[in-house]
Enzyme design. Structure first.
Site, mmCIF file in Angstrom:
data_model
loop_
_atom_site.group_PDB
_atom_site.id
_atom_site.type_symbol
_atom_site.label_atom_id
_atom_site.label_comp_id
_atom_site.label_asym_id
_atom_site.label_seq_id
_atom_site.Cartn_x
_atom_site.Cartn_y
_atom_site.Cartn_z
ATOM 1 C CG HIS A 284 -1.686 1.304 1.349
ATOM 2 N ND1 HIS A 284 -2.653 1.684 0.439
ATOM 3 C CD2 HIS A 284 -1.584 2.313 2.235
ATOM 4 C CE1 HIS A 284 -3.136 2.868 0.779
ATOM 5 N NE2 HIS A 284 -2.513 3.265 1.867
ATOM 6 C CB CYS A 285 3.664 2.268 2.022
ATOM 7 S SG CYS A 285 2.672 2.128 3.523
ATOM 8 C CB ILE A 286 6.911 1.519 -1.734
ATOM 9 C CG1 ILE A 286 7.522 1.323 -0.345
ATOM 10 C CG2 ILE A 286 7.993 1.988 -2.695
ATOM 11 C CD1 ILE A 286 8.601 0.276 -0.298
#
Length: 451
Positions: A284-286
């Site tokens: 979900h983040c990078i």
């Protein structure tokens, strides 16, 4: 670094009462969103004696929590059973129960739109729900990753429509999640927590809350500073991954082993942090957070060229993997069209059951569009549904000798530890390894092409 000062006085009756309830673990905590962030957080809070209500629009999740049926790998089955059994943790789809909570923590998704703009609709919807039931003496904190300014510009106006005032009647803060699925060393409890409050009193109360369950809490001057901290952390990783991915593509042309170079460079005891190449970035983040920052920067007539270039490279590398497979098949006088390709691993990283933004989904779609017949094996992902880059329903196939030998090419996209890669190399006709999973394989090296 900001220091938390005890600014609550005897005149701040509402704030004082809430802080005392938190310190005595008498506060009731509501967690909105029972996914990879929310459920571990809810369990951690209940483990120290807080009464926790989990809120989710997904009734299946709610029923599973109430049945103590765990679905998150970073939560221990027994911990969930114990907390539900003791009555400290319950879940509901009834958002009117937000009024029962002294603390409400928002842990909802923050994806990108199809045009790679921030989609904060889940945050806005959650804030509107809270605004319906907000009362004096509540602390609201946001943990979902977002662009700097979201807490103040989006959440605060929605909550103050109630007529209540931040820092006086209710309290508002941002404290970004730092969950790393599958990490056996760092959990919610022992991962440092950044927190920024809308006012000094908001910060004091939010700091007190997180200190009850987290070893080290790091206060910053504002929610915007905390929001940018989280986006910076993941942009840092995205940029460095892009750099090593670009070097990987250069090494391919130069005939140099990128893995040898990276590992040799990593022996330097200072001035370098090791990042590894791969088929793209996932989770979900990078793949998402840097675009939150580039979007917000345009508001200030500033273009984050370096960050945007990193994003382009991390997208391009998926096409590079496809091309690498095409070349490997060509060397065996095979065409990608109508070739049987077995993908090993579709999770976005090893040993987890999470396919969010996984580069494997995009690569499989690219191969399918070029006429390849795709199957996959992943011990953690039994089924792929049409979402997140995949347009078809697929089920994981058993990793039998017959499946391996029948494939024209085996493409390793996730290096799960439970796979016997020596056996893969032995039985397969051709292996393209994007994760250096076959590093220790001694036999059948002639079948293996590494990126």
């Amino acid at each position: 670094m900001v220091t938390v000062k005890n600014v609550i006085t005897s005149e701040d009756v509402i704030a004082k009462a809430l802080k005392e309830k938190i310190l005595k673990h008498e506060a009731r905590i509501g967690v909105m969103g029972l996914g990879y962030v929310g459920l571990p957080l809810a369990v951690e809070k209940s483990k120290v004696g807080f009464s926790v209500i989990g809120f989710d629009i997904n009734s299946v999740r709610v029923d599973r929590v109430n049945a103590a049926d765990n679905y998150i790998g970073d939560v221990k089955d027994q911990d969930l059973k114990d907390m539900v059994g003791k009555g400290l943790l319950t879940a509901t789809t009834d958002f009117s129960r937000l009024a029962e909570c002294d603390v409400v923590i928002i842990c909802v998704p923050t994806p990108l739109t199809i045009t790679r703009d921030p989609d904060i609709s889940y945050i806005a919807a959650s804030s509107e729900k809270i605004a319906q039931y907000i009362r004096p003496g509540q602390l609201i904190t946001l943990e979902s990753t977002t662009y700097p300014g979201t807490t103040e510009e989006v959440i605060l106006p929605l909550l103050e429509k109630s007529g209540l005032k931040v820092g006086k009647d209710f309290f508002l803060a941002f404290s970004p999640e730092r969950v790393d699925p599958g990490n056996k060393r760092f959990s919610t409890k022992n991962t440092s927590k950044v927190v920024g409050g809308m006012t000094p009193i908001c910060l004091e109360i939010a700091y007190a809350l997180y200190m009850q369950t987290i070893t080290n809490v790091v206060p910053v001057s504002s929610p915007a500073a905390a929001e940018l901290t989280k986006v910076f952390e993941n942009t840092y990783r995205a940029v460095n991954i892009a750099m090593v991915n670009e070097l990987m593509m250069l090494c391919d042309r130069m005939g140099i082993d990128i893995w040898e170079v990276v590992e040799a460079a990593g022996t330097k005891p200072f001035g370098i942090q090791t990042f590894y190449p791969g088929p793209g970035v996932g989770g979900h983040c990078i793949p998402i957070d840097p675009f939150y920052l580039t979007w917000k920067a345009r508001e200030y007539d500033f273009h984050t060229r370096f960050i945007e270039l990193a994003g382009e490279i991390n997208v391009e590398v998926s096409y590079y993997v496809v091309n690498k497979l095409v070349r490997a098949l060509n060397s065996e006088n095979k065409s990608l069209k109508d070739a049987k390709i077995l993908v090993l691993g579709v999770a976005y990283k090893k040993d987890i059951d999470d396919v969010r933004e996984s580069p494997a989904l995009k690569i499989m779609e690219l191969l399918r569009k070029q006429g390849a017949n795709i199957s996959y094996h992943d011990p953690y992902i039994p089924v792929i549904e049409p979402h997140g880059g995949s347009t078809v329903h697929l089920e994981s196939v058993p990793l039998t000798d017959e499946v391996l030998s029948d494939a024209d090419g085996v493409l390793i996209l996730t290096d799960h530890s439970v796979v016997d890669y020596a056996r893969v190399a032995e039985k397969a006709k051709l292996v393209v390894d994007t994760r250096n999973a076959t590093k220790e394989v001694q036999e059948n090296r002639d079948k293996i092409a590494k990126i």
